[in-house]
Design a protein around this motif. Structure first.
Motif, PDB file in Angstrom:
ATOM      1  N   ASP A   1       0.822  -1.206   0.000  1.00 21.75           N
ATOM      2  CA  ASP A   1       0.000   0.000   0.000  1.00 21.75           C
ATOM      3  C   ASP A   1       0.859   1.260   0.000  1.00 21.75           C
ATOM      4  OD1 ASP A   1      -2.765   1.377   0.634  1.00 21.75           O
ATOM      5  OD2 ASP A   1      -1.328   2.188   2.091  1.00 21.75           O
ATOM      6  N   SER A   2       1.860   1.332   0.865  1.00 16.92           N
ATOM      7  CA  SER A   2       2.682   2.539   0.969  1.00 16.92           C
ATOM      8  C   SER A   2       3.935   2.259   1.783  1.00 16.92           C
ATOM      9  CB  SER A   2       1.887   3.692   1.588  1.00 16.92           C
ATOM     10  OG  SER A   2       1.275   3.284   2.790  1.00 16.92           O
ATOM     11  N   VAL A   3       4.886   3.181   1.661  1.00 18.51           N
ATOM     12  CA  VAL A   3       6.154   3.108   2.386  1.00 18.51           C
ATOM     13  C   VAL A   3       6.398   4.465   3.035  1.00 18.51           C
ATOM     14  CG1 VAL A   3       8.652   2.737   2.200  1.00 18.51           C
ATOM     15  CG2 VAL A   3       7.077   1.412   0.763  1.00 18.51           C
ATOM     16  N   GLY A   4       6.863   4.457   4.287  1.00 19.39           N
ATOM     17  CA  GLY A   4       7.104   5.696   5.000  1.00 19.39           C
ATOM     18  C   GLY A   4       8.576   5.932   5.274  1.00 19.39           C
ATOM     19  N   PHE A   5       8.956   7.215   5.341  1.00 19.42           N
ATOM     20  CA  PHE A   5      10.343   7.617   5.574  1.00 19.42           C
ATOM     21  C   PHE A   5      10.398   8.672   6.672  1.00 19.42           C
ATOM     22  CE2 PHE A   5       9.975   6.308   1.183  1.00 19.42           C
ATOM     23  CZ  PHE A   5      11.083   5.504   0.979  1.00 19.42           C
ATOM     24  N   LEU A   6      11.495   8.689   7.385  1.00 17.22           N
ATOM     25  CA  LEU A   6      11.727   9.677   8.436  1.00 17.22           C
ATOM     26  C   LEU A   6      12.540  10.840   7.888  1.00 17.22           C
ATOM     27  CD1 LEU A   6      11.615  10.482  11.467  1.00 17.22           C
ATOM     28  CD2 LEU A   6      13.749   9.198  11.763  1.00 17.22           C
ATOM     29  N   THR A   7      12.065  12.052   8.134  1.00 18.58           N
ATOM     30  CA  THR A   7      12.804  13.259   7.798  1.00 18.58           C
ATOM     31  C   THR A   7      12.836  14.167   9.018  1.00 18.58           C
ATOM     32  OG1 THR A   7      12.918  15.195   6.329  1.00 18.58           O
ATOM     33  CG2 THR A   7      10.733  14.376   6.876  1.00 18.58           C
ATOM     34  N   THR A   8      13.785  15.065   9.063  1.00 18.36           N
ATOM     35  CA  THR A   8      13.881  15.964  10.216  1.00 18.36           C
ATOM     36  C   THR A   8      12.803  17.039  10.200  1.00 18.36           C
ATOM     37  OG1 THR A   8      15.468  17.308   8.981  1.00 18.36           O
ATOM     38  CG2 THR A   8      16.363  15.645  10.500  1.00 18.36           C
ATOM     39  N   ASP A   9      12.281  17.373   9.015  1.00 14.50           N
ATOM     40  CA  ASP A   9      11.296  18.450   8.913  1.00 14.50           C
ATOM     41  C   ASP A   9      10.386  18.177   7.726  1.00 14.50           C
ATOM     42  OD1 ASP A   9       9.872  20.844   8.595  1.00 14.50           O
ATOM     43  OD2 ASP A   9      11.552  22.068   9.271  1.00 14.50           O
ATOM     44  N   ALA A  10       9.242  17.542   7.991  1.00 10.16           N
ATOM     45  CA  ALA A  10       8.342  17.160   6.913  1.00 10.16           C
ATOM     46  C   ALA A  10       7.781  18.384   6.188  1.00 10.16           C
ATOM     47  CB  ALA A  10       7.198  16.308   7.472  1.00 10.16           C
ATOM     48  N   SER A  11       7.480  19.441   6.936  1.00  9.36           N
ATOM     49  CA  SER A  11       6.926  20.641   6.310  1.00  9.36           C
ATOM     50  C   SER A  11       7.921  21.273   5.342  1.00  9.36           C
ATOM     51  CB  SER A  11       6.522  21.647   7.393  1.00  9.36           C
ATOM     52  OG  SER A  11       5.970  22.814   6.809  1.00  9.36           O
ATOM     53  N   ALA A  12       9.176  21.351   5.754  1.00 12.20           N
ATOM     54  CA  ALA A  12      10.203  21.926   4.879  1.00 12.20           C
ATOM     55  C   ALA A  12      10.447  21.037   3.667  1.00 12.20           C
ATOM     56  CB  ALA A  12      11.499  22.131   5.656  1.00 12.20           C
ATOM     57  N   LEU A  13      10.389  19.715   3.856  1.00 16.07           N
ATOM     58  CA  LEU A  13      10.561  18.808   2.719  1.00 16.07           C
ATOM     59  C   LEU A  13       9.416  18.970   1.733  1.00 16.07           C
ATOM     60  CD1 LEU A  13      12.117  16.559   1.327  1.00 16.07           C
ATOM     61  CD2 LEU A  13      10.875  14.903   2.737  1.00 16.07           C
ATOM     62  N   ARG A  14       8.219  19.144   2.236  1.00 13.14           N
ATOM     63  CA  ARG A  14       7.071  19.369   1.347  1.00 13.14           C
ATOM     64  C   ARG A  14       7.271  20.640   0.527  1.00 13.14           C
ATOM     65  NH1 ARG A  14       2.256  22.165   1.460  1.00 13.14           N
ATOM     66  NH2 ARG A  14       0.570  21.191   0.230  1.00 13.14           N
ATOM     67  N   GLN A  15       7.731  21.716   1.155  1.00 14.36           N
ATOM     68  CA  GLN A  15       7.990  22.956   0.429  1.00 14.36           C
ATOM     69  C   GLN A  15       9.087  22.758  -0.613  1.00 14.36           C
ATOM     70  OE1 GLN A  15       6.185  25.781   0.555  1.00 14.36           O
ATOM     71  NE2 GLN A  15       4.836  24.630   1.940  1.00 14.36           N
ATOM     72  N   TYR A  16      10.081  21.967  -0.259  1.00 17.59           N
ATOM     73  CA  TYR A  16      11.173  21.647  -1.180  1.00 17.59           C
ATOM     74  C   TYR A  16      10.613  20.961  -2.434  1.00 17.59           C
ATOM     75  CZ  TYR A  16      15.280  18.974  -2.827  1.00 17.59           C
ATOM     76  OH  TYR A  16      16.277  18.401  -3.585  1.00 17.59           O
ATOM     77  N   LEU A  17       9.681  20.040  -2.255  1.00 11.45           N
ATOM     78  CA  LEU A  17       9.093  19.329  -3.389  1.00 11.45           C
ATOM     79  C   LEU A  17       8.177  20.238  -4.201  1.00 11.45           C
ATOM     80  CD1 LEU A  17       8.292  15.957  -1.583  1.00 11.45           C
ATOM     81  CD2 LEU A  17      10.128  16.393  -3.212  1.00 11.45           C
ATOM     82  N   LEU A  18       7.419  21.076  -3.530  1.00 10.26           N
ATOM     83  CA  LEU A  18       6.557  22.025  -4.247  1.00 10.26           C
ATOM     84  C   LEU A  18       7.387  22.955  -5.126  1.00 10.26           C
ATOM     85  CD1 LEU A  18       4.028  22.999  -1.438  1.00 10.26           C
ATOM     86  CD2 LEU A  18       3.462  21.821  -3.580  1.00 10.26           C
TER      87      LEU A  18
END
Length: 310
Positions: free
Chosen positions: A100-117
């Motif tokens: 179904d899905s795979v999860g990963f640990l990051t230090t800052d999910a919000s900043a990573l989301r902005q990075y992808l956007l």
């Protein structure tokens, strides 16, 4: 003219970092692998009784010395260690692959989301899952669902693992048909790198291990899978691997736990001892030693091997 001069002076004086794109926050490990199952009771027995993974609920918010609950509200989950777990969700029928899905640990999910956007990708909105401070989901180019989360401090205060077979998820694998598109996403955007690659024959790749940029866990491209692959074949390909220090000791503990599988440990093409188990829906759970015992075929390792502890 004076106004133009002032604007140009400001552009020259400001440091380049003001205009530089944001840096990617670290991505350090796998958090979970989630699989669909057709019978929760049978699957519970496999993960709880044979692997001896402790079951935890989606409503558990974690805390000091306690594992946080599931990342999905409708899941049952089994914690491998205080930050990693396997999750299962009920499905009506066993069509297609059960990953179904795979999860990963990051230090800052919000900043990573902005990075992808900022790179024209389309992550979903931020949300809160289990003990996670925040998390978001995104589909990779082949629509594998990924979850990136940042987690609060979890302190191990004497958790007992008893006869648990493994205390570490080391990789998750899934079918990949367009390696170039996946490489652009995982390598060019997220910073993953090739840990090892090889195949059943010299000179061809059936597997490409892509290691997280800031740790030792990896995902595995499963290549050259037929378009008409059976449910069983997809169960072999879409899999999760649990690390063990000694494959033969793990096999003996499995037998003590009541497991009656027919496969025996073997050394894979990557030079590591492994043993394949299958859950009731034929999804493969691979046990793998952390380090190779002989030289791998096809290519050398290019990253750190996972250790025996989280």
């Amino acid at each position: 003219m004076r106004r133009y001069f002032l604007i140009m002076l400001c552009l020259v004086c400001f440091p380049r970092t003001v205009f530089a794109p944001s840096a990617r926050p670290p991505i350090s490990s796998l958090l979970f692998a989630r699989f669909k199952v057709t019978d929760l009771d049978k699957s519970d027995k496999f993960y709880r009784d044979f692997l001896k993974l402790r079951m935890t609920s989606s409503g558990n918010t974690g805390g000091i010395g306690r594992p946080p609950g599931c990342f999905a509200a409708n899941a049952e989950c089994f914690f491998v260690n205080l930050t990693q777990r396997l999750e299962i969700i009920k499905t009506a029928q066993d069509i297609g692959g059960m990953l179904d899905s795979v999860g990963f640990l990051t230090t800052d999910a919000s900043a990573l989301r902005q990075y992808l956007l900022a790179r024209d990708l389309k992550p979903e909105s931020m949300t809160t899952c289990s003990q996670m401070q925040n998390c978001f989901e995104i589909l990779d180019p082949e629509e594998h669902r990924l979850v990136f989360a940042s987690i609060g401090d979890v302190i191990d205060c004497g958790v007992k693992y008893d006869s648990q077979i493994s205390r570490r998820i080391i990789h998750a694998g899934f079918v990949v048909r367009d390696g170039e598109a996946e490489d652009h996403f995982y390598k060019d955007v997220l910073g993953f790198h090739v840990y090892w690659h090889g195949g059943m024959k010299e000179g061809e790749d059936n597997w490409v291990d892509m290691q997280v940029p800031d740790g030792s866990d990896w995902i595995e491209y499963m290549l050259k899978v037929p378009e008409n692959a059976t449910h069983k074949q997809l169960g072999v390909m879409n899999h999760v691997a649990l690390g063990v220090p000694d494959i033969h000791a793990a096999q003996q503990q499995l037998i003590k736990n009541g497991w009656k599988g027919t496969e025996e440990p073997k050394i894979g093409r990557d030079g590591k001892w492994q043993l394949n188990l299958y859950d009731p829906d034929e999804t493969r759970v691979e046990l793998m030693e952390f380090k190779p015992t002989k030289e791998p075929c096809c290519s050398p390792y290019t990253g750190p091997h996972p250790g025996s502890k989280q």
